[in-house]
Scaffold this active site. Structure first.
Site, PDB file in Angstrom:
ATOM      1  CE  LYS A  57       0.930  -6.275   3.634  1.00 17.54           C
ATOM      2  NZ  LYS A  57       2.030  -6.878   2.890  1.00 17.54           N
ATOM      3  CB  CYS A 108       2.389 -10.606  17.163  1.00 22.02           C
ATOM      4  SG  CYS A 108       1.475  -9.796  15.825  1.00 22.02           S
ATOM      5  CE  LYS A 155       3.069   0.482  10.176  1.00 19.24           C
ATOM      6  NZ  LYS A 155       3.130  -0.918   9.869  1.00 19.24           N
ATOM      7  CB  CYS A 163       5.222  -8.181  14.912  1.00 16.39           C
ATOM      8  SG  CYS A 163       4.010  -7.180  15.718  1.00 16.39           S
ATOM      9  CB  CYS A 181      -0.480  -7.595  18.092  1.00 18.05           C
ATOM     10  SG  CYS A 181       0.647  -6.445  17.280  1.00 18.05           S
ATOM     11  CG  HIS A 226       4.302  -1.549   2.243  1.00 21.40           C
ATOM     12  ND1 HIS A 226       2.976  -1.866   2.088  1.00 21.40           N
ATOM     13  CD2 HIS A 226       4.724  -2.225   3.335  1.00 21.40           C
ATOM     14  CE1 HIS A 226       2.618  -2.708   3.037  1.00 21.40           C
ATOM     15  NE2 HIS A 226       3.655  -2.946   3.809  1.00 21.40           N
ATOM     16  CG  HIS A 233       0.102  -6.587  13.098  1.00 21.26           C
ATOM     17  ND1 HIS A 233       1.281  -6.435  13.781  1.00 21.26           N
ATOM     18  CD2 HIS A 233       0.375  -6.342  11.794  1.00 21.26           C
ATOM     19  CE1 HIS A 233       2.233  -6.102  12.919  1.00 21.26           C
ATOM     20  NE2 HIS A 233       1.712  -6.046  11.715  1.00 21.26           N
ATOM     21  CG  HIS A 259      -0.307  -0.246   2.516  1.00 22.89           C
ATOM     22  ND1 HIS A 259       0.442   0.730   3.130  1.00 22.89           N
ATOM     23  CD2 HIS A 259      -0.268  -1.324   3.331  1.00 22.89           C
ATOM     24  CE1 HIS A 259       0.896   0.261   4.284  1.00 22.89           C
ATOM     25  NE2 HIS A 259       0.488  -0.991   4.430  1.00 22.89           N
TER      26      HIS A 259
END
Ligand code: MSP
Length: 640
Positions: free
Chosen positions: A301, A127, A298, A130, A147, A22, A150, A19
């Site tokens: 995905k 996780c 943040k 991560c 997490c 990145h 995420h 996305h």
């Protein structure tokens, strides 16, 4: 060969499409790589994909594919994205490359032989998002054991594993960080790392046995190497370690590892310790930038709040997206992405400031100087100061880039553009020309030089606009082929040479019905004398440049019921104007009519068609008629 510069991005997980977050790191690295190349460095810009691990294995299972089939598909799409964004990488490493696998096994074996790796029973939290372990205390500090990055529950892991003795190197690493203030940047991140190390490092679990998608431990094939050890090694496997030491020594140590802040500990602690254990020099710098957030979170995905960069490029154009991403957020800090801020940047900085500066300058020279670049005449204080501002831009941009203030470098360039627009207002070159003042030549020439410098300075950041500016200025060589230091020279443009065509390089993005009521025919207009019409001064009215235009061609805009595309002769040029009058006129009815055009309206894309100006029309109820002139009058005549 010039001095070398080795720059890397993180290698991205091949677990799904990338996305704009990145792309942010990759675009920043691309701008830096292009900048260094222009400065004469021999650059190696590395990016790639992180393809092993539990996350990828699970995604592949879900997609009904083998992990390799799955990652091959993702990698092809990632490469396609980098093509779309015109990323100038030199190397693309995949952790499934054969050479990489051998390097990782070599590293594991070496550390084992040095007794920096030992085997022990392990129980921890993990996780998958991560691909990280968390201690009991850390895990309990996350609400609901979920997490925070995420939004997925931690998993309990209980395995016989290999451990890496991070603790053994703790003091050595701390001493290195303290002796090398540039090693970890920005400063606030460096402090975080120092505090963390001072808290004491625990040995790191570096193998897994509960899944198979990874590089096997060379002396224990039931175990696979922990994905982060695998991934970090890419930075040396990609440049030939350990087989091709000549190549490796050419590039290593790396000049800059560019990463997002969430993976700083891996890069500022684990990676340097691996290198220390291998007796290799440490990278010169690790720079952790902030996050591009969406709705305060943040973009990720796993969280599902992502923006596809390819969609943005097809909607707004490559340079606009590249510019926005690099300009919007102070490099290092977090920033929020919104489509409104993207559109606002395009309209304010690119369409209004830069686009208009080019358009105004080139059309003025076309009109007033028979299309030839004028010779500079006498120079006064205003001109001198402007020239100094232009000549100083190179140094200011370099200073920002050398400090990795990518946004600051763009800010400097755009400040010069704003300065040039102000220079036009201060000097009023049209009036100088009208009065036969030889300073007209000075101002017009200085504006051309300024635009050339701007185009040259924009090259690390934009890939199409610099050439378009060069062409519009009539430059015969490509801007891309010119030396970087040219941007610090004066007198490159040749007086008497033909200028190019005025071009709209960044059309305004219209967010609402683009045209005023009369031409657009989309909104109801207010009958005269009713409602509150704000009074304007005669000066305000004079700001509007109204001209007589002769319609020489007209056709429907495909897929739009209300729009006609007109070619209008304005005496000195033919312009394309889109008007919302298709329900009131057949195209052929308009040909030959002398209409009134607002010619200094900022250009716009209407349903994907460029419109440069607006045709006036009157409407009453369902009737709409274009405004025409009474009798023969030359196209281009001013309406006042
Ligand atoms: N595979 C690991 C990195 C291994 S490097 C040896 C990984 N991959 S990732 O696909 O999750 O990419 C993480 C990187 O992508 C971040 O460090 C950052 O560079 C970039 N970003 C991903 N999302 C981002 C934002 N929302 N904002 C800014 N950068 C982001 O971690």
């Amino acid at each position: 060969m010039g001095q070398k510069y080795y720059i890397t991005t993180p290698i991205y997980y091949a677990s799904g499409d990338l996305h704009i977050g990145h792309s942010y790191t990759t675009l920043a690295a691309d701008a830096l790589a292009r900048y260094k190349r222009m400065k004469g460095y021999d650059v190696y810009f590395l990016t790639g994909t992180d393809e092993h691990g539990l996350k990828v294995q699970r995604k592949a299972e879900k997609a009904g594919k083998t992990p390799k089939e799955f990652v091959d598909g993702i990698v092809a799409r990632i490469k396609e994205l980098w093509r779309t964004l015109d990323i100038s990488y030199d190397g693309f490493i995949r952790t499934t490359d054969d050479h990489h696998r051998k390097t990782v096994q070599h590293i594991f074996q070496t550390l084992y032989e040095k007794q920096d790796i030992y085997k022990a029973a392990y129980e921890s939290w993990y996780c998958v998002g991560c691909e990280s372990f968390y201690t009991e205390t850390q895990a309990r500090s996350f609400p609901g054991m979920i997490c925070p990055d995420h939004g997925i529950p931690l998993e309990r892991v209980k395995e016989e594993s290999y451990f890496f003795r991070l603790s053994k190197y703790q003091d050595k690493l701390l001493a290195h960080i303290e002796a090398n203030p540039e090693f970890i940047q920005p400063q606030s991140r460096r402090n975080e790392v120092i505090q963390f190390i001072k808290g004491g490092l625990e040995d790191l679990c570096i193998s897994r046995t509960s899944f198979t998608w990874g590089i096997p431990v060379p002396f224990d094939p039931e175990s696979v190497v922990y994905v982060w050890i695998d991934a970090l090694s890419n930075y040396i496997s990609a440049i030939g370690y350990p087989d091709d030491l000549e190549r490796f020594n050419r590039w290593w140590p790396c000049d800059l590892h560019l990463i997002g802040k969430e993976i700083l500990r891996f890069h500022a602690i684990v990676w340097p310790i691996i290198l220390m254990a291998l007796d290799l020099p440490l990278p010169k710098q690790v720079f952790a930038h902030g996050w591009l957030n969406l709705g305060g979170k943040k973009m990720s995905k796993t969280m599902g709040n992502v923006v596809d960069p390819a969609v943005l490029v097809s909607k707004y154009g490559l340079d606009a997206v590249r510019y926005f991403v690099l300009r919007e957020v102070p490099f290092g800090a977090d920033g929020d992405y919104t489509e409104e801020s993207l559109v606002a940047r395009i309209n304010a900085d690119l369409a209004n400031d830069l686009g208009n500066l080019l358009y105004r300058t080139v059309s003025m020279i076309k009109r007033l100087s028979h299309g030839k670049i004028p010779s500079p005449g006498p120079e006064n204080e205003i001109d001198k100061r402007f020239k100094q501002a232009c000549l100083g831009a190179l140094g200011r941009v370099e200073e920002q880039m050398d400090a990795l203030h990518i946004d600051g470098a763009l800010e400097e360039i755009m400040a010069l553009v704003a300065r040039a627009n102000k220079y036009i207002d201060e000097t009023a070159p049209w009036a100088l020309h009208k009065n036969g003042d030889p300073r007209y030549g000075t101002v017009a020439y200085y504006l051309c030089e300024c635009l050339r410098i701007v185009a040259e300075l924009l090259r690390p950041f934009m890939v199409l606009a610099p050439e378009k500016i060069g062409e519009s200025l009539g430059m015969t060589e490509t801007i891309g082929g010119r030396p970087w230091d040219d941007a610090g020279r004066w007198g490159v443009m040749i007086p008497g040479q033909d200028i190019g065509e005025p071009r709209v390089i960044f059309p305004r993005v219209e967010t609402e019905a683009p045209q005023a009521p009369a031409a657009g025919g989309e909104k109801e207009s207010q009958p005269a004398g009713q409602g509150s019409t704000r009074e304007i001064t005669i000066e305000q009215f004079r700001e509007m440049d109204l001209r007589v235009g002769k319609v020489i061609a007209a056709e429907r805009v495909e897929g739009a019921t209300k729009l006609l595309k007109l070619q209008v002769d304005l005496g000195t040029e033919v312009r394309q104007v889109v008007a919302g009058i298709a329900q009131h006129y057949a195209p052929e009815e308009l040909v030959g009519k002398r209409v009134i055009v607002v010619v200094n309206l900022a250009p716009a894309q209407i349903k994907g068609v460029l419109s440069r100006g607006m045709v006036l029309a009157a409407s009453s109820g369902d009737t709409l008629r274009v405004v025409t002139v009474d009798g023969e009058i030359a196209p281009g005549s001013k309406v006042k």
